[in-house]
Design a protein around this motif. Structure first.
Motif, mmCIF file in Angstrom:
data_model
loop_
_atom_site.group_PDB
_atom_site.id
_atom_site.type_symbol
_atom_site.label_atom_id
_atom_site.label_comp_id
_atom_site.label_asym_id
_atom_site.label_seq_id
_atom_site.Cartn_x
_atom_site.Cartn_y
_atom_site.Cartn_z
ATOM 1 N N GLN A 32 1.179 13.282 17.962
ATOM 2 C CA GLN A 32 1.800 12.008 18.306
ATOM 3 C C GLN A 32 0.769 10.890 18.413
ATOM 4 O OE1 GLN A 32 5.367 11.288 18.723
ATOM 5 N NE2 GLN A 32 5.066 13.101 17.448
ATOM 6 N N LEU A 103 8.722 16.653 15.690
ATOM 7 C CA LEU A 103 8.748 15.201 15.756
ATOM 8 C C LEU A 103 7.970 14.580 14.606
ATOM 9 C CD1 LEU A 103 7.888 14.829 19.549
ATOM 10 C CD2 LEU A 103 10.107 14.302 18.516
ATOM 11 N N ALA A 107 6.965 9.076 16.419
ATOM 12 C CA ALA A 107 8.291 9.081 17.055
ATOM 13 C C ALA A 107 8.265 8.553 18.482
ATOM 14 C CB ALA A 107 8.875 10.489 17.020
ATOM 15 N N GLY A 125 16.419 8.180 17.518
ATOM 16 C CA GLY A 125 15.510 8.077 16.395
ATOM 17 C C GLY A 125 16.091 8.810 15.195
ATOM 18 N N TYR A 204 12.624 4.916 10.553
ATOM 19 C CA TYR A 204 11.521 5.867 10.643
ATOM 20 C C TYR A 204 12.092 7.212 11.078
ATOM 21 C CZ TYR A 204 7.172 8.145 12.036
ATOM 22 O OH TYR A 204 6.124 9.032 12.148
ATOM 23 N N THR A 205 11.684 8.278 10.418
ATOM 24 C CA THR A 205 12.184 9.607 10.787
ATOM 25 C C THR A 205 11.444 10.099 12.030
ATOM 26 O OG1 THR A 205 12.736 10.156 8.507
ATOM 27 C CG2 THR A 205 12.537 11.988 10.058
ATOM 28 N N CYS A 206 12.166 10.125 13.123
ATOM 29 C CA CYS A 206 11.589 10.546 14.404
ATOM 30 C C CYS A 206 11.715 12.046 14.647
ATOM 31 C CB CYS A 206 12.273 9.794 15.549
ATOM 32 S SG CYS A 206 11.939 8.020 15.572
ATOM 33 N N TYR A 207 12.735 12.650 14.053
ATOM 34 C CA TYR A 207 13.049 14.040 14.415
ATOM 35 C C TYR A 207 13.412 14.836 13.174
ATOM 36 C CZ TYR A 207 14.556 17.735 17.630
ATOM 37 O OH TYR A 207 14.655 18.899 18.339
#
Length: 403
Positions: A32, A103, A107, A125, A204-207
């Motif tokens: 992260q 994640l 994220a 997200g 935005y792809t968080c998961y």
């Protein structure tokens, strides 16, 4: 983390027999971009025997952010570990991460920023699937501030969201440990309803929702009776928190469509007579209490028709409809009232013996628009004619005045 400082976000991981998926899950936490000083992790090993606990301990010893590992006897479901983690959390926000998912690197940083910038209590997200199909209808665009009535967020009620912890503590919110499935839907919908705003981060792809090779997903296992338990709990929550009317009907679509209707789909054809009877018995009090015209008109014809037959306790007619759909037949579209109404003639349309009202087969505009000859705006013909008449009158008056 500096002593006495509050972390921005607590990541809560409930893990049971999570190997080897847990390795990539934890790697995504370690990667992260948010400052490790702003992050804490609470991981609960729910009685695993496959090395999950040892993997969590090794992770805790290696990474820069504080990690608390709790080992406990198996609780029988995901609610227990999540509640344990929530009870230990210190962050301003909490995020529930499933041990077999992962994640996107930015994220947590992006979701915390979204919540802080907009003062919202829940952040969704964007979700992508890996060997699984994620919900899609809510990711059309980023929404800094919305609510459950004016967006499609009601169709993603999994727990993998960012929640403001003060909201959860103020209302004493915890996951219902009596539910084996659907506990996250109950928790998340309550949070949506109590939240001072919800944000959707769609760019935005968080998961990443990961499909396990062994197929061990809670939502795919267990007796069909658990689905009825889940639907019953969600419907009761909606009834308790939302007054009768359009807003309640909007939300009731979700448990009817996502939880209840699949029990009366293709699998119903394969069910034994005993199971069919039992499903109808379980559905009856739910239909009696919550099936309204406002819910029905928000569904497509085949969905509305099947649930109407469930409400009427007519399995013999329901089986005919399901066989028709299994054969991939297309219902005849019948245009009436000069093309302003479209009826989709699924089995038993205008059968006196069946006695199903015509409006059950009446396509709503979104469905009718696909039918050639449908006049979408024709319902306003009278109004348009009146407006044209007024305009003609005004033009005639202006012409006379100019002359």
């Amino acid at each position: 983390m500096t002593v006495g400082t509050q972390p921005d976000v607590t990541v809560i991981i409930g893990a049971y027999e999570a190997m080897p998926y847990l390795v990539e899950c934890l790697a995504s936490v370690e990667a992260q971009t948010i400052d490790p000083a702003r992050l804490e992790v609470i991981a609960v090993d729910d009685g695993s025997t496959d090395g999950t606990g040892d993997c969590l301990e090794e992770f805790a010893a290696r990474v820069p952010m504080p990690v608390t590992v709790i080992r406990q006897e198996n609780s029988g479901g995901p609610s227990g570990p999540r509640n344990v983690g929530l009870g230990k959390a210190a962050g301003r926000y909490v995020f529930f991460l499933d041990a077999d998912d992962r994640l996107g690197p930015e994220a947590l940083e992006r979701m915390v920023a979204m919540a802080d910038e907009n003062g919202t209590d829940v952040v969704l997200g964007r979700v992508e699937g890996i060997n699984r199909t994620p919900p899609k209808s809510m990711w059309g665009k980023t929404l800094p501030r919305t609510d459950v009535f004016s967006s499609n967020i009601k169709f993603t009620l999994s727990a993998q969201k960012l929640f403001r912890r003060s909201l959860l503590e103020r209302h004493g919110m915890r996951f219902d440990e009596s539910l084996f499935t659907g506990e996250d839907a109950l928790f998340t919908l309550e949070a949506y309803l109590r939240a001072d705003g919800v944000s959707v981060l769609a760019d935005y792809t968080c998961y990443y929702l990961v499909g396990r090779d062994d197929g061990k997903h809670v939502t795919k296992t267990g007796s069909y009776t658990l689905r009825f338990d889940s639907a019953r709990a969600l419907m009761a929550l909606i009834e308790e928190m939302v007054p009768a009317g359009d807003k309640r009907d909007v939300l009731m679509v979700r448990p009817f469509l996502i939880t209840l209707l699949p029990q009366f789909g293709p699998r119903f054809l394969k069910d034994s007579e005993e199971v069919r009877r039992h499903k109808l018995e379980l559905a009856k009090p739910l239909m009696d209490a919550h099936w309204t015209a406002g819910v029905a008109r928000r569904l497509r014809v085949h969905e509305r028709l099947r649930l109407h037959l469930v409400a009427r306790q007519r399995p013999e007619l329901l089986l005919d409809v399901l066989e028709f759909m299994k054969a991939k037949k297309e219902p005849e579209a019948r245009l009436e009232k000069r093309g302003t109404q479209v009826y989709l003639a699924y089995p038993h349309f205008r059968s006196k013996a069946a006695g199903i009202p015509d409006d059950i087969y009446l396509a709503e505009p979104r469905e009718a628009r696909a039918v050639p000859g449908y006049r979408a705006a024709a319902a306003n013909t009278f109004l348009r004619r009146a407006v044209r008449k007024v305009r003609r009158t005004l033009r005639a008056r202006n012409f006379k005045a100019a002359a």
